[in-house]
Design a protein around this motif. Structure first.
Motif, mmCIF file in Angstrom:
data_model
loop_
_atom_site.group_PDB
_atom_site.id
_atom_site.type_symbol
_atom_site.label_atom_id
_atom_site.label_comp_id
_atom_site.label_asym_id
_atom_site.label_seq_id
_atom_site.Cartn_x
_atom_site.Cartn_y
_atom_site.Cartn_z
ATOM 1 N N LEU A 121 1.074 47.218 -22.402
ATOM 2 C CA LEU A 121 2.289 48.474 -22.587
ATOM 3 C C LEU A 121 2.367 48.868 -20.895
ATOM 4 C CD1 LEU A 121 1.369 50.294 -25.741
ATOM 5 C CD2 LEU A 121 3.141 48.846 -25.383
ATOM 6 N N PHE A 122 2.759 47.895 -20.234
ATOM 7 C CA PHE A 122 3.140 48.462 -18.786
ATOM 8 C C PHE A 122 4.513 48.530 -18.449
ATOM 9 C CE2 PHE A 122 -1.106 45.742 -18.170
ATOM 10 C CZ PHE A 122 -1.925 46.897 -18.206
ATOM 11 N N THR A 123 4.778 49.333 -17.250
ATOM 12 C CA THR A 123 6.221 49.367 -17.058
ATOM 13 C C THR A 123 6.691 48.657 -15.925
ATOM 14 O OG1 THR A 123 5.466 51.170 -15.291
ATOM 15 C CG2 THR A 123 6.002 51.808 -17.721
ATOM 16 N N THR A 124 5.976 47.809 -15.400
ATOM 17 C CA THR A 124 6.355 46.726 -14.473
ATOM 18 C C THR A 124 7.369 45.922 -14.895
ATOM 19 O OG1 THR A 124 4.066 46.779 -13.694
ATOM 20 C CG2 THR A 124 5.468 45.266 -12.527
ATOM 21 N N TYR A 145 -6.837 46.818 -10.785
ATOM 22 C CA TYR A 145 -5.943 47.517 -11.985
ATOM 23 C C TYR A 145 -5.272 48.903 -11.345
ATOM 24 C CZ TYR A 145 -4.587 50.284 -16.080
ATOM 25 O OH TYR A 145 -4.420 50.964 -17.005
ATOM 26 N N PHE A 146 -3.954 48.814 -11.365
ATOM 27 C CA PHE A 146 -2.967 49.879 -11.211
ATOM 28 C C PHE A 146 -2.530 50.511 -12.473
ATOM 29 C CE2 PHE A 146 -3.063 46.948 -7.686
ATOM 30 C CZ PHE A 146 -3.200 47.482 -6.746
ATOM 31 N N PRO A 147 -2.644 51.839 -12.548
ATOM 32 C CA PRO A 147 -2.322 52.539 -13.768
ATOM 33 C C PRO A 147 -0.948 52.288 -14.081
ATOM 34 C CG PRO A 147 -3.828 53.761 -12.536
ATOM 35 C CD PRO A 147 -3.528 52.806 -11.754
ATOM 36 N N LYS A 148 -0.349 52.117 -15.221
ATOM 37 C CA LYS A 148 1.162 51.927 -15.777
ATOM 38 C C LYS A 148 1.521 50.455 -15.171
ATOM 39 C CE LYS A 148 3.014 55.521 -14.458
ATOM 40 N NZ LYS A 148 4.066 56.677 -14.279
ATOM 41 N N TYR A 149 0.877 49.914 -14.426
ATOM 42 C CA TYR A 149 1.605 48.527 -13.832
ATOM 43 C C TYR A 149 0.657 47.310 -14.046
ATOM 44 C CZ TYR A 149 4.382 51.993 -11.247
ATOM 45 O OH TYR A 149 5.049 53.083 -10.727
ATOM 46 N N GLY A 150 -0.547 47.524 -14.352
ATOM 47 C CA GLY A 150 -1.427 46.247 -14.831
ATOM 48 C C GLY A 150 -2.310 45.763 -13.825
ATOM 49 N N ARG A 156 5.852 41.725 -8.427
ATOM 50 C CA ARG A 156 4.730 42.502 -7.423
ATOM 51 C C ARG A 156 5.494 43.443 -6.483
ATOM 52 N NH1 ARG A 156 -0.756 40.170 -6.236
ATOM 53 N NH2 ARG A 156 -1.609 41.390 -4.887
ATOM 54 N N ASP A 157 5.875 44.487 -6.632
ATOM 55 C CA ASP A 157 6.390 45.438 -5.790
ATOM 56 C C ASP A 157 5.552 46.350 -4.868
ATOM 57 O OD1 ASP A 157 8.169 47.388 -4.803
ATOM 58 O OD2 ASP A 157 9.466 47.346 -6.403
ATOM 59 N N ARG A 158 5.456 45.933 -3.553
ATOM 60 C CA ARG A 158 4.333 46.655 -2.903
ATOM 61 C C ARG A 158 4.649 48.324 -2.699
ATOM 62 N NH1 ARG A 158 2.636 44.458 3.182
ATOM 63 N NH2 ARG A 158 0.981 46.248 3.681
ATOM 64 N N SER A 159 5.839 48.560 -2.620
ATOM 65 C CA SER A 159 6.129 49.850 -2.422
ATOM 66 C C SER A 159 6.045 50.624 -3.959
ATOM 67 C CB SER A 159 7.664 50.006 -2.100
ATOM 68 O OG SER A 159 8.629 49.586 -3.130
ATOM 69 N N LEU A 160 6.275 49.985 -4.868
ATOM 70 C CA LEU A 160 5.964 50.630 -6.486
ATOM 71 C C LEU A 160 4.311 50.687 -6.661
ATOM 72 C CD1 LEU A 160 7.667 51.568 -8.627
ATOM 73 C CD2 LEU A 160 7.268 49.305 -9.678
ATOM 74 N N LEU A 161 3.653 49.530 -6.050
ATOM 75 C CA LEU A 161 2.112 49.714 -6.543
ATOM 76 C C LEU A 161 1.464 50.717 -5.545
ATOM 77 C CD1 LEU A 161 1.704 45.803 -6.919
ATOM 78 C CD2 LEU A 161 1.758 47.736 -8.707
#
Length: 770
Positions: free
Chosen positions: A352-355, A574-579, A419-424
């Motif tokens: 359940l990730f939003t990426t 690990y990045f919360p909500k992104y995986g 892989r969105d650098r700004s988003l991560l």
């Protein structure tokens, strides 16, 4: 009964029974031999691509059938046709039997059916039309072989097939025109029209190969799959007690222990003890990874992958660092998944990730045996596998009930995240409890020392930023810290020159501590282990992931050739909500592994160019990159601008139509001028008499009265008398007579006078029309 014979049908039947209708028989032996060669090549190509042995019995029978068919070409062959019909029914029944046994991939079963039908068909091919069917069957078999082929072994057969196809088509065309092969006392040589122009055939062969390779290279590869029936091997028998808790690595008898030769003897006692790496199997594909092993593997191909995108073929991940390696702490906590009752698909619940994600289909063809760990790109959602069940561990690794054996084929459908650098970079640092419990673990004895060294690395970046580039962004996010640390480790620590030079770890030694403070480097996987532990030391959840690099891309087969030496380990953060996202600190590797961010539409063209550029000197490669980069950039910008016009309302659509019409007109005009220039250049190379004759044929063809290919020059002269004025017909007749005497009689006519007459006649005709 007498009334029956008075009926038209009854009266006709006694006269025709036992006789076949009159049919045009093909007498050409060269044509039959070439058609037989095409069929045999199609069968051999299928054998090479599908690793079968059809040719052992079909090739001799095809040769016998071809000889029998020629010998009996003028006979009705009613008994043979009856036997052929029975044989075809038996072949169809056998096909349905194979189909029921393996309905996942029917290409080879269909090819076998087609081969059997062709063998039967070869015993009754009296007409040219029947030979045409055999040509088509040979072409279909080569096409099937092309879809099955995974290596370049198919290429020589394909080129040979093309080389034989050209003269076959020439003979077939001449047979349609009515040319016959004749040898007689008056004409000891074959008909001149029957001879081959080998120079013409060779030039056409080279032209077709060049155009084919060019079209293949520039053909866009769009990611969408219209068919969802993916390649997968026949079902395998699995043990009844499958739990998914055990990992079967043939090179290591006990988890994490080296055996040196892969014979199951083992070379160490407890995990972490010194040992030797197996020659064939990667030591990390186990529930425990002993990084105190030394040595290197002997390269060999283990699998070939056809994928919509280049990627890291992930195998398994570790969460618990032992000081000399890794282990899966929750190895017994696995989930068993089963196939759908109607298909071979095993559905896997996505996280359940939003990426944003992109669907990527991969088909794996194993060339050598592997452990029972299933390689796949990250986040698989569907697996087409030949066993009824698999297991998924807590680290998202896929486990099969049996060892992956040579020849196994399966398909994976993954939702790979972008892989969105700004988003991560904006990801939260508030981690769930289960993440902190398992992915921040670090031995207390080295925790402070590693954390201090990690903070020093980050502080050095801040010092450089202030002194050299004050405007540079600070390391204020988890992503930027992980990226910088990976780059720092890559640039400031080294690989050993000789793999055996690195000393073993003693009982009290820690791998990460020795890497950072003692050896100043280590094996490739030691870099990833060090980065993972460093990130954990500053509160960033990370784990070690092992798998295969993409491998070597073959632009001709469209497959990635993966070797055992492509196996290695990376760091997953690990990045919360992104995986989970990977970072590669190993020297010589890209910092960010290849994934879906790169456009794959023209991947074959790009990979083919990379392969060619590898053989060229660097200055030439740079110049060509600049030239072609500029050309393609302008081309794509122009196409994008043109397509964008149709999104700007009615005015944009009207402008686009006008631009398209003008471009089409200019293209048509340029094409006409190009053909005219080529024609002039071709005429200049001809002998004077031949050039004058061709000019006459082109002029009459423009008038709609061209020469038919089957007409001789003299027959065309007679034809001209019926459709042209007497003055024009007379000149055409004289030119045709002179051409025949020059071409076939060896005479030297006065072509200058004929040319003057022809030019004068054209002027008169032009003035009359105007």
């Amino acid at each position: 009964m007498n009334r029956f014979w008075r009926l038209p049908v009854g009266n006709h039947w006694p006269q025709t029974r036992g006789k076949s209708p009159v049919k045009e028989v093909e007498d050409s032996i060269p044509l039959r031999v070439l058609v037989m060669a095409l069929v045999i090549l199609g069968i051999v190509a299928t054998d090479i691509a599908g690793e079968t042995q059809f040719s052992l019995w079909t090739v001799p029978l095809t040769m016998v059938g071809t000889g029998w068919s020629y010998y009996r070409r003028r006979s009705p062959n009613i008994p043979i046709q009856f036997c052929i019909a029975i044989g075809m029914l038996l072949a169809l029944g056998a096909f349905f039997g194979r189909f029921i046994g393996n309905w996942n991939d029917t290409r080879l079963s269909l090819a076998e059916l087609l081969i059997q039908l062709q063998v039967l068909h070869s015993f009754d091919t009296p007409r040219r039309k029947d030979l045409g069917y055999s040509i088509v069957i040979g072409l279909i078999l080569v096409g099937v072989a092309a879809t099955l082929s995974q290596t370049m072994a198919f290429a020589p057969v394909l080129l040979l097939f093309l080389g034989i196809t050209l003269p076959t088509l020439v003979l077939d065309y001449r047979s349609r025109l009515g040319f016959k092969e004749s040898t007689s006392e008056k004409s000891p040589k074959k008909n001149k029209n029957y001879n081959f122009n080998f120079k013409f055939l060779i030039l056409n062969f080279l032209l077709i190969v060049t155009l084919g390779l060019g079209i293949f290279a520039i053909l866009p590869r769009f990611p969408g799959y219209q068919l969802r029936s993916f390649p997968v091997s026949a079902p395998l028998k699995v043990p009844d007690n499958f739990t998914g808790r055990s990992i079967i690595n043939p090179g290591y008898v006990r988890e994490g222990k080296g055996n040196g030769q892969g014979n199951g003897s083992g070379s160490g006692g407890n995990a972490g003890e010194p040992g030797t790496i197996d020659n064939n199997f990667y030591y990390g594909f186990n529930s425990e990874m002993n990084q105190n092993l030394r040595g290197e593997m002997k390269p060999k191909v283990v699998m070939r992958v056809r994928s919509q995108a280049e990627g890291f073929w992930r195998v398994l991940a570790f969460d618990n660092y032992t000081g000399k390696g890794w282990k899966i702490s929750r190895n017994d906590q696995v989930t068993t998944l089963r196939q759908s009752p109607w298909t071979s698909r095993i559905s896997i619940d996505p996280p359940l990730f939003t990426t944003p994600t992109k669907e990527v289909v991969q088909t794996y063809n194993l060339v050598s045996e592997l452990p029972n760990l299933i390689p796949a790109m990250s986040y698989p959602k569907g697996l087409y596998f030949p066993t009824p069940a698999i297991a998924v561990d807590q680290e998202d690794g896929l486990r099969a009930p049996v060892q992956l054996s040579e020849g196994l084929t399966y398909t994976v459908v993954s939702d790979v995240p972008y892989r969105d650098r700004s988003l991560l970079g904006k990801a939260s640092t508030k981690y769930p409890a289960n993440i902190k419990q398992y992915y921040l673990q670090i031995p207390p004895a080295i925790a402070d020392k590693v954390r201090k060294r990690t903070e020093e690395m980050l502080a050095s970046y801040d010092q450089q930023r202030v002194s050299r580039s004050p405007g540079t962004k600070s390391l204020d996010s988890t992503y930027e810290k992980a990226l910088y640390l990976a780059q720092y480790v890559k640039q400031n620590y080294t690989l050993p020159t000789n793999p055996l030079d690195l000393p073993y770890l003693d009982d009290k030694d820690d791998l990460v501590e020795s890497f950072l403070f003692k050896n100043k480097g280590g094996y490739p996987d030691h870099f990833s282990t060090t980065l993972t532990v460093m990130l954990r030391s500053i509160g960033i959840p990370a784990r070690l992931v092992a798998g295969f690099a993409p491998g070597e891309f073959n632009p001709f087969t469209g497959m990635y050739v993966v070797r055992n030496t492509d196996a290695y380990a990376m760091t997953e953060v690990y990045f919360p909500k992104y995986g989970w996202f990977t970072f590669d600190p190993i020297p010589g590797h890209p910092l960010i592994p290849p994934s879906i961010e790169e456009d794959q539409t023209f991947s074959v063209l790009r990979q083919f160019w990379n392969w060619v550029a590898g053989w060229l000197p660097s200055p030439i490669t740079a110049i060509l990159n600049t030239v072609f980069g500029t050309i393609f950039s302008w081309l794509f910008q122009g196409i994008a601008w043109f397509l964008a016009l149709f999104t700007k309302g009615w005015l944009g659509i009207l402008t686009g139509l006008i631009v398209g019409t003008i471009a089409a007109f200019l293209g048509w005009l340029s094409w006409g001028q190009w053909r005219k220039w080529l024609n002039i250049r071709w005429l200049k190379k001809l002998p004077p008499m031949e050039r004058l004759y061709q000019q006459v044929l082109q002029w009459t063809a423009n008038k709609g009265l061209g020469k038919h290919p089957s007409q001789t020059p003299l027959e065309y002269a007679q034809f001209s008398r019926r459709h042209h004025s007497p003055e024009i017909a007379e000149v055409i007749d004289d030119i045709c007579q002179a051409y025949v005497s020059w071409r076939y009689g060896g005479h030297n006519p006065n072509w200058q006078q004929l040319q003057q007459r022809w030019q004068a006649l054209k002027k008169v005709e032009k003035n009359r029309v105007s």
